[in-house]
Write a protein that holds these residues in place. Structure first.
Motif, PDB file in Angstrom:
ATOM      1  N   LEU A 516       0.827  -1.198   0.000  1.00  0.00           N
ATOM      2  CA  LEU A 516       0.000   0.000   0.000  1.00  0.00           C
ATOM      3  C   LEU A 516       0.864   1.252   0.000  1.00  0.00           C
ATOM      4  O   LEU A 516       2.011   1.242   0.469  1.00  0.00           O
ATOM      5  CB  LEU A 516      -0.909   0.011   1.232  1.00  0.00           C
ATOM      6  CG  LEU A 516      -2.048  -1.013   1.255  1.00  0.00           C
ATOM      7  CD1 LEU A 516      -2.582  -1.179   2.668  1.00  0.00           C
ATOM      8  CD2 LEU A 516      -3.166  -0.581   0.329  1.00  0.00           C
ATOM      9  N   LEU A 517       0.296   2.337  -0.505  1.00  0.00           N
ATOM     10  CA  LEU A 517       0.986   3.624  -0.420  1.00  0.00           C
ATOM     11  C   LEU A 517       1.092   4.074   1.025  1.00  0.00           C
ATOM     12  O   LEU A 517       2.088   4.666   1.431  1.00  0.00           O
ATOM     13  CB  LEU A 517       0.229   4.667  -1.249  1.00  0.00           C
ATOM     14  CG  LEU A 517       0.256   4.468  -2.768  1.00  0.00           C
ATOM     15  CD1 LEU A 517      -0.723   5.421  -3.438  1.00  0.00           C
ATOM     16  CD2 LEU A 517       1.661   4.677  -3.318  1.00  0.00           C
ATOM     17  N   ALA A 518       0.058   3.790   1.818  1.00  0.00           N
ATOM     18  CA  ALA A 518       0.071   4.140   3.234  1.00  0.00           C
ATOM     19  C   ALA A 518       0.939   3.142   3.985  1.00  0.00           C
ATOM     20  O   ALA A 518       0.893   1.939   3.724  1.00  0.00           O
ATOM     21  CB  ALA A 518      -1.344   4.139   3.801  1.00  0.00           C
ATOM     22  N   SER A 519       1.723   3.647   4.922  1.00  0.00           N
ATOM     23  CA  SER A 519       2.612   2.770   5.679  1.00  0.00           C
ATOM     24  C   SER A 519       2.113   2.499   7.084  1.00  0.00           C
ATOM     25  O   SER A 519       2.726   1.736   7.813  1.00  0.00           O
ATOM     26  CB  SER A 519       4.012   3.390   5.756  1.00  0.00           C
ATOM     27  OG  SER A 519       3.954   4.665   6.384  1.00  0.00           O
ATOM     28  N   SER A 520       1.012   3.120   7.491  1.00  0.00           N
ATOM     29  CA  SER A 520       0.472   2.903   8.832  1.00  0.00           C
ATOM     30  C   SER A 520      -1.001   3.270   8.846  1.00  0.00           C
ATOM     31  O   SER A 520      -1.519   3.892   7.911  1.00  0.00           O
ATOM     32  CB  SER A 520       1.233   3.739   9.866  1.00  0.00           C
ATOM     33  OG  SER A 520       0.925   5.116   9.705  1.00  0.00           O
ATOM     34  N   SER A 521      -1.670   2.887   9.935  1.00  0.00           N
ATOM     35  CA  SER A 521      -3.081   3.236  10.077  1.00  0.00           C
ATOM     36  C   SER A 521      -3.261   4.745  10.231  1.00  0.00           C
ATOM     37  O   SER A 521      -4.310   5.284   9.871  1.00  0.00           O
ATOM     38  CB  SER A 521      -3.681   2.501  11.284  1.00  0.00           C
ATOM     39  OG  SER A 521      -2.924   2.745  12.449  1.00  0.00           O
ATOM     40  N   ASP A 522      -2.253   5.419  10.753  1.00  0.00           N
ATOM     41  CA  ASP A 522      -2.332   6.886  10.831  1.00  0.00           C
ATOM     42  C   ASP A 522      -2.365   7.501   9.428  1.00  0.00           C
ATOM     43  O   ASP A 522      -3.063   8.494   9.188  1.00  0.00           O
ATOM     44  CB  ASP A 522      -1.140   7.439  11.615  1.00  0.00           C
ATOM     45  CG  ASP A 522      -1.270   7.192  13.108  1.00  0.00           C
ATOM     46  OD1 ASP A 522      -2.400   6.938  13.561  1.00  0.00           O
ATOM     47  OD2 ASP A 522      -0.246   7.247  13.811  1.00  0.00           O
ATOM     48  N   GLN A 527      -5.337  10.085   4.715  1.00  0.00           N
ATOM     49  CA  GLN A 527      -5.779   9.945   3.331  1.00  0.00           C
ATOM     50  C   GLN A 527      -7.294   9.915   3.202  1.00  0.00           C
ATOM     51  O   GLN A 527      -7.847  10.404   2.212  1.00  0.00           O
ATOM     52  CB  GLN A 527      -5.161   8.682   2.722  1.00  0.00           C
ATOM     53  CG  GLN A 527      -3.642   8.788   2.570  1.00  0.00           C
ATOM     54  CD  GLN A 527      -3.005   7.480   2.128  1.00  0.00           C
ATOM     55  OE1 GLN A 527      -3.682   6.479   1.944  1.00  0.00           O
ATOM     56  NE2 GLN A 527      -1.685   7.479   1.983  1.00  0.00           N
ATOM     57  N   LEU A 528      -7.981   9.341   4.206  1.00  0.00           N
ATOM     58  CA  LEU A 528      -9.447   9.311   4.159  1.00  0.00           C
ATOM     59  C   LEU A 528     -10.077  10.599   4.661  1.00  0.00           C
ATOM     60  O   LEU A 528     -11.279  10.801   4.515  1.00  0.00           O
ATOM     61  CB  LEU A 528      -9.978   8.131   4.983  1.00  0.00           C
ATOM     62  CG  LEU A 528      -9.817   6.749   4.359  1.00  0.00           C
ATOM     63  CD1 LEU A 528     -10.349   5.687   5.307  1.00  0.00           C
ATOM     64  CD2 LEU A 528     -10.546   6.671   3.023  1.00  0.00           C
ATOM     65  N   VAL A 553      -2.325   1.688  16.544  1.00  0.00           N
ATOM     66  CA  VAL A 553      -1.461   2.082  15.426  1.00  0.00           C
ATOM     67  C   VAL A 553      -0.902   0.802  14.814  1.00  0.00           C
ATOM     68  O   VAL A 553      -0.273   0.014  15.507  1.00  0.00           O
ATOM     69  CB  VAL A 553      -0.318   3.009  15.882  1.00  0.00           C
ATOM     70  CG1 VAL A 553       0.544   3.385  14.689  1.00  0.00           C
ATOM     71  CG2 VAL A 553      -0.869   4.252  16.552  1.00  0.00           C
ATOM     72  N   GLU A 554      -1.144   0.600  13.542  1.00  0.00           N
ATOM     73  CA  GLU A 554      -0.750  -0.630  12.862  1.00  0.00           C
ATOM     74  C   GLU A 554       0.186  -0.308  11.701  1.00  0.00           C
ATOM     75  O   GLU A 554      -0.037   0.641  10.956  1.00  0.00           O
ATOM     76  CB  GLU A 554      -2.008  -1.335  12.337  1.00  0.00           C
ATOM     77  CG  GLU A 554      -1.732  -2.623  11.605  1.00  0.00           C
ATOM     78  CD  GLU A 554      -1.013  -3.638  12.477  1.00  0.00           C
ATOM     79  OE1 GLU A 554       0.183  -3.883  12.214  1.00  0.00           O
ATOM     80  OE2 GLU A 554      -1.637  -4.160  13.429  1.00  0.00           O
ATOM     81  N   TYR A 555       1.264  -1.116  11.581  1.00  0.00           N
ATOM     82  CA  TYR A 555       2.248  -0.898  10.518  1.00  0.00           C
ATOM     83  C   TYR A 555       2.421  -2.116   9.605  1.00  0.00           C
ATOM     84  O   TYR A 555       2.932  -1.978   8.512  1.00  0.00           O
ATOM     85  CB  TYR A 555       3.622  -0.576  11.120  1.00  0.00           C
ATOM     86  CG  TYR A 555       3.662   0.699  11.903  1.00  0.00           C
ATOM     87  CD1 TYR A 555       3.769   1.927  11.261  1.00  0.00           C
ATOM     88  CD2 TYR A 555       3.593   0.691  13.292  1.00  0.00           C
ATOM     89  CE1 TYR A 555       3.809   3.107  11.975  1.00  0.00           C
ATOM     90  CE2 TYR A 555       3.625   1.869  14.016  1.00  0.00           C
ATOM     91  CZ  TYR A 555       3.735   3.070  13.358  1.00  0.00           C
ATOM     92  OH  TYR A 555       3.771   4.237  14.062  1.00  0.00           O
ATOM     93  N   ARG A 556       2.035  -3.288  10.061  1.00  0.00           N
ATOM     94  CA  ARG A 556       2.318  -4.511   9.300  1.00  0.00           C
ATOM     95  C   ARG A 556       1.559  -4.526   7.973  1.00  0.00           C
ATOM     96  O   ARG A 556       0.346  -4.301   7.956  1.00  0.00           O
ATOM     97  CB  ARG A 556       1.950  -5.742  10.136  1.00  0.00           C
ATOM     98  CG  ARG A 556       2.868  -5.945  11.318  1.00  0.00           C
ATOM     99  CD  ARG A 556       2.330  -6.990  12.260  1.00  0.00           C
ATOM    100  NE  ARG A 556       1.159  -6.518  12.988  1.00  0.00           N
ATOM    101  CZ  ARG A 556       0.491  -7.237  13.878  1.00  0.00           C
ATOM    102  NH1 ARG A 556       0.881  -8.462  14.140  1.00  0.00           N
ATOM    103  NH2 ARG A 556      -0.558  -6.738  14.498  1.00  0.00           N
ATOM    104  N   PRO A 557       2.234  -4.824   6.867  1.00  0.00           N
ATOM    105  CA  PRO A 557       1.583  -4.757   5.546  1.00  0.00           C
ATOM    106  C   PRO A 557       0.357  -5.653   5.426  1.00  0.00           C
ATOM    107  O   PRO A 557      -0.658  -5.245   4.880  1.00  0.00           O
ATOM    108  CB  PRO A 557       2.694  -5.199   4.585  1.00  0.00           C
ATOM    109  CG  PRO A 557       3.957  -4.847   5.290  1.00  0.00           C
ATOM    110  CD  PRO A 557       3.689  -5.069   6.746  1.00  0.00           C
ATOM    111  N   TYR A 558       0.461  -6.891   5.935  1.00  0.00           N
ATOM    112  CA  TYR A 558      -0.693  -7.785   5.815  1.00  0.00           C
ATOM    113  C   TYR A 558      -1.881  -7.250   6.603  1.00  0.00           C
ATOM    114  O   TYR A 558      -3.014  -7.249   6.117  1.00  0.00           O
ATOM    115  CB  TYR A 558      -0.314  -9.185   6.313  1.00  0.00           C
ATOM    116  CG  TYR A 558      -1.521 -10.087   6.477  1.00  0.00           C
ATOM    117  CD1 TYR A 558      -2.232 -10.516   5.366  1.00  0.00           C
ATOM    118  CD2 TYR A 558      -1.951 -10.491   7.734  1.00  0.00           C
ATOM    119  CE1 TYR A 558      -3.341 -11.329   5.499  1.00  0.00           C
ATOM    120  CE2 TYR A 558      -3.062 -11.296   7.884  1.00  0.00           C
ATOM    121  CZ  TYR A 558      -3.750 -11.720   6.764  1.00  0.00           C
ATOM    122  OH  TYR A 558      -4.857 -12.509   6.915  1.00  0.00           O
TER     123      TYR A 558
END
Length: 987
Positions: A516-522, A527-528, A553-558
């Motif tokens: 994803l272009l976004a790297s975290s839930s933040d 973006q939204l 706060v989530e960073y994992r790609p999956y």
């Protein structure tokens, strides 16, 4: 017997207020939750299907076609009996993707906003006729009871009341609630009122009009007309068409889709309803013949459609008459409320929102609520307009037939969702337009007396009340043919194929593992915020994180991909699947693929197969058992192993590597190697990116203990696995290395011991002899020159003895078990003890020792030998320092290492001598002040502790003075149950 219009209006308001009160107490939680979610309540709520048909129109159809009226009940009963293969798949898809209407389902499956809009328009046109049927039944029944009241006024008043209560029922809930429990309970009560009313009137007819079963049999024996025998026209096609439309109604009627799927509390409830609803409809059908016969016996003048009211009036029973009116009002209002709620949601998601996304609204939820209320009012107003212009001139049964024939056009597309993956949006739209065009030309226009094109063209058959079923079958057949041919001749897009896989029974969606272009839930929130506003974006992301049980706060790609899907699902329920998909695709996009197609999301497939495990049988079940066997083998493998995708995403992390690293699989699977702690990240990522397939005896310090690891790598790509990636095995060779070190150390000790013994023997004895001769020489002469020479000889022999003793001590260095005796040692305490020992000497009395090591700095080692290290280093620093000088010892922890520096203010060490200071017998001191073995001893001890030592001189570049000795030892870290920095919390 008649009633006043105000009295009927008051009774109507009181009853609808009762319904609202039931809904209100349910929403407030006053009624126990297990009652509300009971399968019986859900089953009764599905009785909304019957509508006014159950109370009025069924009797009218029975008078025309005998038992053919049962077709309206038998069709939907068959659909519910087929729930495992017909309704359960739709419910699974709807729940998985928050598809709250048939338009949502079509828009999702066929990946087309036009499909959703066309379904909405089709449903809206068809439902207007059904709503008109309800309005006509209520206005006519009220006119029968209050003949002086204008039916036009009654229609308007009833429509306004329904608008009010529909707004209160359906546009007042919190967006996070999954359904309308108050609405379900109120509609269930509605259905119960219908059933009780019909059973009561049937019982009254049987025992009051006919005097029991005997009287009924006598009456039937004396009346043999077709209407009495219920055998009229049973062989024509109308009942077959009605049965087919009834069957389709379970899927395509907006109010049935809403109650069956959107308001479903559990799969168990649907299983109960699969036989409960047919039984309920059977109970509704039992009194119909009795009511028909009773009306004929009493010569009721209201017409068969309203025999329930006419019989009560003929018996001059006001309470029974009012009860029958309330039953009709209940049936009509319940169907209208649910239908308008469902249709308003479809119009909102597929007509309003595609034209105007509420991104400029401060509170999107409130905006949607008010738009939905206005749509409810608009739909009921259009239904009233249709009734006043066309509907009031048509019979109840033909109004129902027109409505059901219109919604029947949606059946091919609905079945294609679960049974025909090859169907596409072009075929769907073409087929729908064809079927709707025939429906409009042959049914809507002729029966509304607007235009009869077939009559103008002198066709051999023109629509009338006796052959409407023919045109129903023609429109459906044309729809199916065009849908099928167009789908076969045109290709499906990748999105359609993916959606078809997700919707087809037994199919497993195989999404791609893309970054994803976004790297975290933040980043998701930022973006939204553009399309939704910051507050709404934050609320939706927090809601999705909670549903997936992910950290704030989530960073994992999956997990980010899962979060993206969940946000799309939630927004689909709020804004419709097309708007939600477009919004998520535009603002939560993927990075461009750099080479070829991306790999499949194997973690998603694993999770999906786990969910399907109980449903897999035969060969599929055996293959799944084999898959789980191999996976468990990898998980229980005693060698640490992990698999990594080409993009560095961790796909597998077995139990052994979790124990070695202290990081569980749940924390890292789906994350990238770069999110691991620094030492593991550098090791695994560097090895994964490198060309080497093997790396041997790589040293890694873990919690104060050195570890030696062998790494092996193998590519996963091949003919049967084109996705690529690699599997990495990590062998822990620490115990083997320690045993090797012990063996080498023992061999070295033995060698040095033999050397020392030989030196002591070969040199010690002659030196002792020389010393004795020098002593004798001093006793035999008084010559001062000879005495001075003898003293110098004795002094040099003592020096030789001291060198021999130092050599013996050096040979014994490390003569202990290093690993087993090592304990946590405080560096500050070692430095303090060493400086105290040096303070006892007469040398360097004016030197200050400054200990700046923190109390928390610890290493794993032998405290006495480390004290020996600091005694040697501080003694050297003291000897090099000027009078009144100071020696500073500092310490800090750098990652998994302890860094200790000893800095003096002496003249320093020449640069050409720095490389030799650790060599045995090399010294920069005067010949009578050092043996050159001190730093060699220090080097040996530090090496035993798996550290290293460096010397820098000068320590102060500006003054050119001082020497800095830097020690680097593995830092001790206490074992803890929790990891300070979790992989998810790292970029």
């Amino acid at each position: 017997m008649s009633f006043s219009a105000p009295g009927l209006l008051l009774a109507s308001l009181l009853y609808l207020m009762l319904l609202f009160g039931i809904a209100w107490v349910t929403e407030r939680g006053i009624i126990p939750r297990h009652w509300v979610r009971h399968p019986l309540v859900y089953t009764l709520s599905l009785g909304v299907y019957a509508g006014i048909w159950a109370v009025y129109a069924a009797v009218g159809l029975a008078a025309e076609s005998g038992y053919g009226f049962l077709a309206y009940y038998l069709g939907i009963s068959g659909a519910f009996l087929l729930a495992p293969v017909l309704l359960n798949p739709i419910m699974r898809i709807g729940r998985a993707y928050q598809l709250t209407s048939l338009a949502d389902l079509f828009a999702y499956r066929y990946r087309s906003q036009w499909a959703g809009t066309l379904v909405t328009l089709c449903s809206g046109l068809a439902i207007l006729s059904l709503l008109s049927m309800q309005i006509q039944a209520v206005s006519t029944s009220a006119s029968i009871l209050a003949p002086d009241t204008s039916p036009h006024l009654i229609s308007i008043m009833f429509s306004l009341i329904v608008v009010l209560f529909a707004m209160l029922f359906g546009a007042r809930r919190n967006q996070e609630m999954e359904n309308h429990p108050g609405l379900v309970v109120a509609i269930a009560f509605d259905s119960l009122v219908k059933l009780v009313a019909l059973l009561v009137i049937g019982g009254v007819v049987l025992f009051t009009v006919f005097g029991g079963m005997g009287g009924l049999e006598t009456w039937l024996a004396g009346n043999t007309t077709p209407a009495t025998s219920m055998s009229m026209s049973i062989d024509d096609g109308s009942w077959r068409a009605l049965m087919l439309m009834s069957f389709a109604g379970a899927l395509v009627l907006p109010h049935m889709y809403h109650m069956t799927f959107s308001e479903n509390p559990s799969q168990k409830a649907l299983a109960k309803a699969s036989w409960g609803l047919p039984f309920y409809l059977l109970l509704l059908g039992i009194p119909v013949p009795l009511i028909l016969w009773g009306g004929q016996e009493l010569a009721v003048t209201t017409g068969p459609n309203f025999y329930t009211l006419g019989i009560a009036q003929a018996l001059e029973n006001p309470a029974l008459t009012l009860f029958m009116y309330i039953a009709g009002l209940s049936a009509a209002s319940g169907l209208m409320i649910v239908s308008t709620l469902a249709l308003a949601g479809m119009v909102l998601n597929h007509i309003v929102l595609p034209l105007k996304t509420p991104k400029d609204q401060g509170d999107i939820y409130r905006w949607l609520q008010w738009v939905k209320r206005m749509l409810i009012a608009a739909i009921i107003f259009l239904a009233l307009l249709f009734h006043e212009t066309l509907g009031k001139n048509l019979d109840l049964s033909i109004l129902g037939a027109i409505s059901l024939a219109g919604t029947l056009q949606l059946l091919p597309g609905a079945l294609g969702v679960i049974y025909w993956p090859e169907g596409n949006r072009r075929g769907l739209i073409a087929g729908l337009l064809t079927g709707l065009a025939i429906w409009l030309i042959t049914l809507v226009l002729p029966f509304s007396h607007t235009a009869n094109l077939l009559g103008w063209l002198n066709a051999p058959i023109v629509p009338d009340y006796g052959n409407w079923h023919i045109f129903t079958f023609v429109s459906l057949t044309a729809n199916i043919i065009v849908f099928t041919l167009t789908s076969i001749l045109s290709s499906s897009s990748n999105d359609e194929t993916s959606a078809a896989q997700a919707c087809s029974m037994g199919a497993l969606s195989r999404p791609q593992r893309r970054e994803l272009l976004a790297s975290s839930s933040d980043d998701f929130e930022h973006q939204l915020a553009e399309p939704l506003g910051r507050d709404v974006a934050k609320r939706e992301i927090t809601r999705a994180l909670g549903q997936l049980k992910l950290p704030n706060v989530e960073y994992r790609p999956y997990q980010l991909r899962r979060l993206r899907d969940q946000i799309e699902i939630n927004l689909s329920g709020l804004l419709g699947p097309s708007v939600a998909r477009d919004m998520v695709k535009r603002h939560l996009g993927f990075k461009p693929m750099t080479g070829g197609s991306s790999a499949q999301d194997i973690r998603y497939v694993e999770r999906a197969l786990g969910d399907y495990q109980s449903q897999l049988t035969g060969l599929a079940g055996e293959l799944d058992t084999l898959r789980r066997h191999y996976r468990q083998t990898l998980q229980n493998l005693p060698i640490p192993a992990c698999s990594v995708g080409e993009d560095g995403e961790i796909l597998m992390w077995n139990q052994a590597i979790a124990e070695l690293t202290g990081i569980t699989a749940d924390e890292v699977v789906g994350a990238r190697l770069m999110t691991l702690p620094d030492h593991w990240h550098h090791l695994l990522d560097d090895f994964n990116r490198g060309e080497d397939l093997h790396r041997y005896k790589h040293r890694l310090d873990l919690r104060g203990r050195p570890h030696w690891l062998n790494l092996h790598k193998a590519a996963l790509s091949g003919p049967d696995h084109p996705d690529g990636g690699s599997v990495i095995l990590v062998e822990d060779q620490t115990e083997t290395r320690l045993l090797e070190d012990e063996l080498m150390h023992s061999e070295r000790l033995a060698s040095v011991g033999r050397l020392a013994a030989g030196v002591a023997h070969e040199i010690g004895n002659p030196v002792t002899g020389i010393s004795s001769l020098a002593q004798n020489l001093k006793l035999e002469t008084d010559n001062p020159d000879i005495l001075e020479t003898a003293s110098q000889i004795q002094q040099q022999t003592r020096r030789i003895s001291a060198i021999l003793q130092s050599l013996m001590n050096f040979a014994r260095t490390g003569n202990h078990s290093r690993t087993n005796r090592y304990e946590p040692v405080s560096i500050r305490r070692c430095v303090d003890e060493a400086s105290n020992l040096l303070s006892l000497s007469d040398k360097g009395m004016g030197i200050r020792y400054i200990n700046d090591c923190p109390d928390t700095l610890q290493v794993l080692g032998d405290e006495q030998r480390l004290v020996q290290v600091f005694v040697n280093l501080l003694a050297n620093a003291r000897d090099a320092s000027p009078d009144r000088g100071s020696i500073q010892v500092t310490g800090k922890q750098d990652g998994y290492s302890a860094i200790i520096e000893i800095i003096d203010q002496g003249s320093g060490i020449p640069e050409d001598q720095l490389d030799h200071v650790f060599e045995p017998f090399y010294t920069t001191k005067a010949s009578n002040k050092g043996t050159g073995l001190g730093l060699s001893l220090v080097y040996s001890i530090i090496e035993e502790h798996y550290g290293n030592i460096q010397v820098e001189s000068p320590a102060n570049a500006q003054s050119g003075l001082g020497t800095c000795v830097r020690l680097k030892l593995p830092a001790y870290e206490p074992e803890t149950d929790s990891v300070t920095t979790r992989p998810n919390e790292r970029y």
